[in-house]
Design a protein around this motif. Structure first.
Motif, mmCIF file in Angstrom:
data_model
loop_
_atom_site.group_PDB
_atom_site.id
_atom_site.type_symbol
_atom_site.label_atom_id
_atom_site.label_comp_id
_atom_site.label_asym_id
_atom_site.label_seq_id
_atom_site.Cartn_x
_atom_site.Cartn_y
_atom_site.Cartn_z
ATOM 1 N N ALA A 120 1.060 -1.404 0.078
ATOM 2 C CA ALA A 120 0.013 -0.214 0.004
ATOM 3 C C ALA A 120 0.768 1.214 -0.034
ATOM 4 O O ALA A 120 1.959 1.232 0.308
ATOM 5 C CB ALA A 120 -0.780 -0.070 1.374
ATOM 6 N N LYS A 121 0.305 2.411 -0.491
ATOM 7 C CA LYS A 121 0.896 3.760 -0.354
ATOM 8 C C LYS A 121 0.494 4.255 0.873
ATOM 9 O O LYS A 121 -0.554 4.455 1.411
ATOM 10 C CB LYS A 121 0.476 4.420 -1.523
ATOM 11 N N VAL A 122 1.331 4.408 1.795
ATOM 12 C CA VAL A 122 1.040 4.864 3.333
ATOM 13 C C VAL A 122 1.651 6.383 3.846
ATOM 14 O O VAL A 122 2.978 6.700 3.364
ATOM 15 C CB VAL A 122 1.601 4.080 4.285
ATOM 16 N N GLY A 123 1.131 7.001 4.543
ATOM 17 C CA GLY A 123 1.421 8.187 5.248
ATOM 18 C C GLY A 123 1.209 7.988 6.610
ATOM 19 O O GLY A 123 0.307 7.377 7.226
ATOM 20 N N LEU A 124 1.982 8.874 7.527
ATOM 21 C CA LEU A 124 1.841 8.933 8.854
ATOM 22 C C LEU A 124 1.955 10.649 9.148
ATOM 23 O O LEU A 124 2.539 11.190 8.745
ATOM 24 C CB LEU A 124 3.177 8.463 9.577
ATOM 25 N N LEU A 125 0.781 10.598 10.106
ATOM 26 C CA LEU A 125 0.553 11.861 10.769
ATOM 27 C C LEU A 125 0.733 11.994 12.256
ATOM 28 O O LEU A 125 -0.067 11.287 12.919
ATOM 29 C CB LEU A 125 -0.753 12.608 10.255
ATOM 30 N N ASP A 126 1.819 12.684 12.652
ATOM 31 C CA ASP A 126 2.119 12.530 14.052
ATOM 32 C C ASP A 126 1.343 13.807 14.628
ATOM 33 O O ASP A 126 2.105 14.715 14.727
ATOM 34 C CB ASP A 126 3.533 12.495 14.181
ATOM 35 N N CYS A 127 0.431 13.570 15.381
ATOM 36 C CA CYS A 127 -0.591 14.753 16.079
ATOM 37 C C CYS A 127 -0.187 14.734 17.506
ATOM 38 O O CYS A 127 -0.937 15.153 18.256
ATOM 39 C CB CYS A 127 -1.816 14.486 15.740
ATOM 40 N N ASP A 128 0.870 14.036 17.898
ATOM 41 C CA ASP A 128 1.118 14.215 19.352
ATOM 42 C C ASP A 128 1.572 15.312 19.714
ATOM 43 O O ASP A 128 2.792 15.547 19.600
ATOM 44 C CB ASP A 128 1.851 12.760 19.685
ATOM 45 N N ILE A 129 0.909 16.253 20.330
ATOM 46 C CA ILE A 129 1.273 17.562 20.715
ATOM 47 C C ILE A 129 2.229 17.442 22.129
ATOM 48 O O ILE A 129 2.938 18.515 22.248
ATOM 49 C CB ILE A 129 -0.006 18.395 21.179
ATOM 50 N N TYR A 130 1.993 16.552 22.798
ATOM 51 C CA TYR A 130 2.976 16.363 24.163
ATOM 52 C C TYR A 130 4.423 15.711 23.694
ATOM 53 O O TYR A 130 5.287 16.412 24.438
ATOM 54 C CB TYR A 130 2.355 15.461 24.958
ATOM 55 N N GLY A 131 4.264 14.742 22.867
ATOM 56 C CA GLY A 131 5.758 14.517 22.610
ATOM 57 C C GLY A 131 5.878 13.712 21.314
ATOM 58 O O GLY A 131 5.721 12.635 21.108
ATOM 59 N N PRO A 132 6.106 14.359 20.350
ATOM 60 C CA PRO A 132 5.979 13.841 18.719
ATOM 61 C C PRO A 132 7.160 12.894 18.600
ATOM 62 O O PRO A 132 8.321 13.522 18.695
ATOM 63 C CB PRO A 132 5.948 14.990 17.880
ATOM 64 N N SER A 133 6.989 11.741 18.835
ATOM 65 C CA SER A 133 8.271 10.926 18.815
ATOM 66 C C SER A 133 8.278 10.070 17.287
ATOM 67 O O SER A 133 9.621 9.204 17.114
ATOM 68 C CB SER A 133 7.971 9.705 19.834
ATOM 69 N N ILE A 134 7.448 10.166 16.563
ATOM 70 C CA ILE A 134 7.588 9.485 15.266
ATOM 71 C C ILE A 134 8.768 9.880 14.281
ATOM 72 O O ILE A 134 9.189 8.793 13.791
ATOM 73 C CB ILE A 134 6.172 9.612 14.309
ATOM 74 N N PRO A 135 9.210 11.183 14.091
ATOM 75 C CA PRO A 135 10.252 11.248 13.314
ATOM 76 C C PRO A 135 11.530 10.406 13.704
ATOM 77 O O PRO A 135 12.192 9.933 12.866
ATOM 78 C CB PRO A 135 10.460 12.936 13.610
ATOM 79 N N LEU A 136 11.706 10.390 14.998
ATOM 80 C CA LEU A 136 12.743 9.631 15.553
ATOM 81 C C LEU A 136 12.761 8.221 15.155
ATOM 82 O O LEU A 136 13.538 7.493 14.845
ATOM 83 C CB LEU A 136 12.808 9.767 17.125
ATOM 84 N N MET A 137 11.269 7.622 15.393
ATOM 85 C CA MET A 137 11.001 6.399 15.308
ATOM 86 C C MET A 137 11.483 5.911 13.643
ATOM 87 O O MET A 137 11.555 4.639 13.428
ATOM 88 C CB MET A 137 9.749 5.956 15.924
ATOM 89 N N MET A 138 11.214 6.786 12.901
ATOM 90 C CA MET A 138 10.953 6.453 11.383
ATOM 91 C C MET A 138 12.300 6.908 10.971
ATOM 92 O O MET A 138 12.665 6.867 9.693
ATOM 93 C CB MET A 138 9.988 7.346 10.711
ATOM 94 N N GLY A 139 13.330 7.544 11.835
ATOM 95 C CA GLY A 139 14.722 7.933 11.189
ATOM 96 C C GLY A 139 14.571 9.159 10.336
ATOM 97 O O GLY A 139 15.412 9.120 9.494
ATOM 98 N N ILE A 140 13.585 9.954 10.474
ATOM 99 C CA ILE A 140 13.474 11.032 9.676
ATOM 100 C C ILE A 140 14.020 12.294 10.385
ATOM 101 O O ILE A 140 13.620 12.624 11.562
ATOM 102 C CB ILE A 140 11.923 11.412 9.133
ATOM 103 N N LYS A 141 14.956 13.024 9.854
ATOM 104 C CA LYS A 141 15.602 14.219 10.570
ATOM 105 C C LYS A 141 15.170 15.376 9.689
ATOM 106 O O LYS A 141 15.173 16.609 10.219
ATOM 107 C CB LYS A 141 16.946 14.093 10.631
ATOM 108 N N GLN A 142 15.027 15.393 8.358
ATOM 109 C CA GLN A 142 14.795 16.435 7.623
ATOM 110 C C GLN A 142 13.443 16.846 7.860
ATOM 111 O O GLN A 142 12.317 16.266 8.049
ATOM 112 C CB GLN A 142 15.139 16.050 6.209
#
Ligand SMILES: Nc1ncnc2c1ncn2[C@@H]1O[C@H](COP(=O)(O)OP(=O)(O)OP(=O)(O)O)[C@@H](O)[C@H]1O
Ligand SMILES: [Mg+2]
Length: 348
Positions: A133-155
């Motif tokens: 599938a074609k997939v996207g993630l939207l991290d709406c965690d206003i308290y502690g957005p941790s998804i960029p780290l878990m996905m290895g995305i720094k940019q």
């Protein structure tokens, strides 16, 4: 003139079966549209009662047909939870409030923090991608957005010539995060309207392209902040992540109640940190395994699967390479792939 307003006004004369209140005040009327005398709307019930559904459909059709200019009426009744209900995502008229290109938007919620919600969102996203599938993630965690780290995305997102944000991607999954909008590690105090505006931007100002699934990681809990997020995002379904011990404490119920309040169909429960397997294969049920499945059965909502405790899962998160990506054929990766298949099946 036949328009949304005249239709809704007419529907105010229809009473909810057994109640003196009208169906509009119940907030169950959705997606009202009129075009050349053809009227369509959907009714989203919070309980699966076939008699009520049939009665409502009939009453609405009758009322609307009596309006001048009306040539045809289509009323669809959706009943949310439980496997016995119609498959979600098949409402032909749901397309009206949709974000173009985003086929299914699914929220991942939990009653409590730290149950592995973000870990599940990330691995589920990568698992759905793994399944083609074609997939996207939207991290709406206003308290502690941790998804960029878990996905290895720094940019951070870049800006297109059309002035839209282009989401960065890794492991084949596109990502937008509250974290991209913050400076450094400074905690931000989000005010309600700010959150709503930002979330709206995530849909209007982001070039997602075509996605089969957009998974939304909600902040932990089921309070007002989470509820208003659910109202802002045009959700097609909700998933609840729980640990076995949490499941028995009524926390899952709160999550379900939250989705029901905003008429989001519940796709099911994931039991995370289900049990632990020692290196020699022995199973240790730290939190008393099976609570999630039992609770799902008790309240008649689908059980999407269990994910054991594996060191690799935490390590994958810390490294920015989810276990589904690094080892899809190992038990940890397989557990998430099974959940992804169960989610897919809810839409077929
Ligand atoms: N099945 C699992 N096996 C091993 N470790 C796990 C598992 N699930 C989650 N973890 C670890 O537990 C910690 C909390 O997980 P995660 O951040 O996903 O939880 P969360 O519910 O999103 O938390 P928060 O409420 O802070 O958003 C992380 O370190 C994660 O790597
Ligand atoms: Mg989290």
């Amino acid at each position: 003139m036949l328009n949304q307003e005249t239709i809704i006004n007419a529907l105010k004369s229809v009473k909810y079966p057994g109640y003196s209140r009208d169906i509009v005040s119940f907030g169950i009327i959705k997606n009202v549209a009129a075009n050349n005398g053809a009227v369509s709307l959907s009714i989203e019930l919070t309980s699966a009662n076939k008699d009520v559904a049939a009665q409502l459909k009939q009453d609405c059709e009758q009322t609307l047909r009596a309006l001048p200019e009306v040539k045809g009426v289509y009323v669809e009744v959706k009943m949310p939870t439980g496997q016995q209900t119609a498959p979600v995502g098949q409402n032909a008229f749901a397309t009206q409030n949709r974000v173009p290109g985003l086929a299914r938007i699914i929220a991942v919620a939990s009653g409590k923090g730290g149950v592995g919600k973000s870990t599940c969102s990330v691995n589920l996203a990568c698992a759905l991608k793994h399944l083609g599938a074609k997939v996207g993630l939207l991290d709406c965690d206003i308290y502690g957005p941790s998804i960029p780290l878990m996905m290895g995305i720094k940019q951070r997102p870049t800006i297109s010539p059309e002035e839209k944000m282009i989401p960065p991607a890794n492991h084949g999954v596109k990502l937008m995060s509250m974290g991209f909008l913050l400076d450094g590690d400074q905690p931000v105090i989000w005010r309600g309207p700010m959150i709503t505006k930002t979330i709206q931007q995530f849909f209007q100002a982001v070039e997602w392209g075509h996605l089969d699934y957009l998974l939304v990681d909600l902040p932990p809990g089921t309070g007002d902040a989470q509820l208003s997020l659910c109202q802002t995002v045009p959700l097609d379904g909700g998933i609840i992540v729980t640990t076995p011990q949490e499941a028995s404490l009524g926390v899952v119920r709160k999550g379900i109640a939250m989705f029901e309040k905003v008429n989001v169909p519940i796709l099911g429960i994931i039991e995370n940190m289900s049990y632990f397997t020692t290196p020699n294969g022995e199973r240790v049920e730290i939190f008393g395994h099976g609570g999630g499945r039992k609770e799902a059965e008790r309240i008649k909502i689908p059980f999407l699967g269990e994910v054991p405790i594996f060191t690799e899962i935490r390590e994958g998160g810390d490294r920015g390479v989810p276990v589904v990506v690094s080892s899809p054929d190992q038990p940890a990766g397989r557990a998430f792939l099974k959940v992804a298949e169960a989610v897919k099946a809810r839409f077929s």
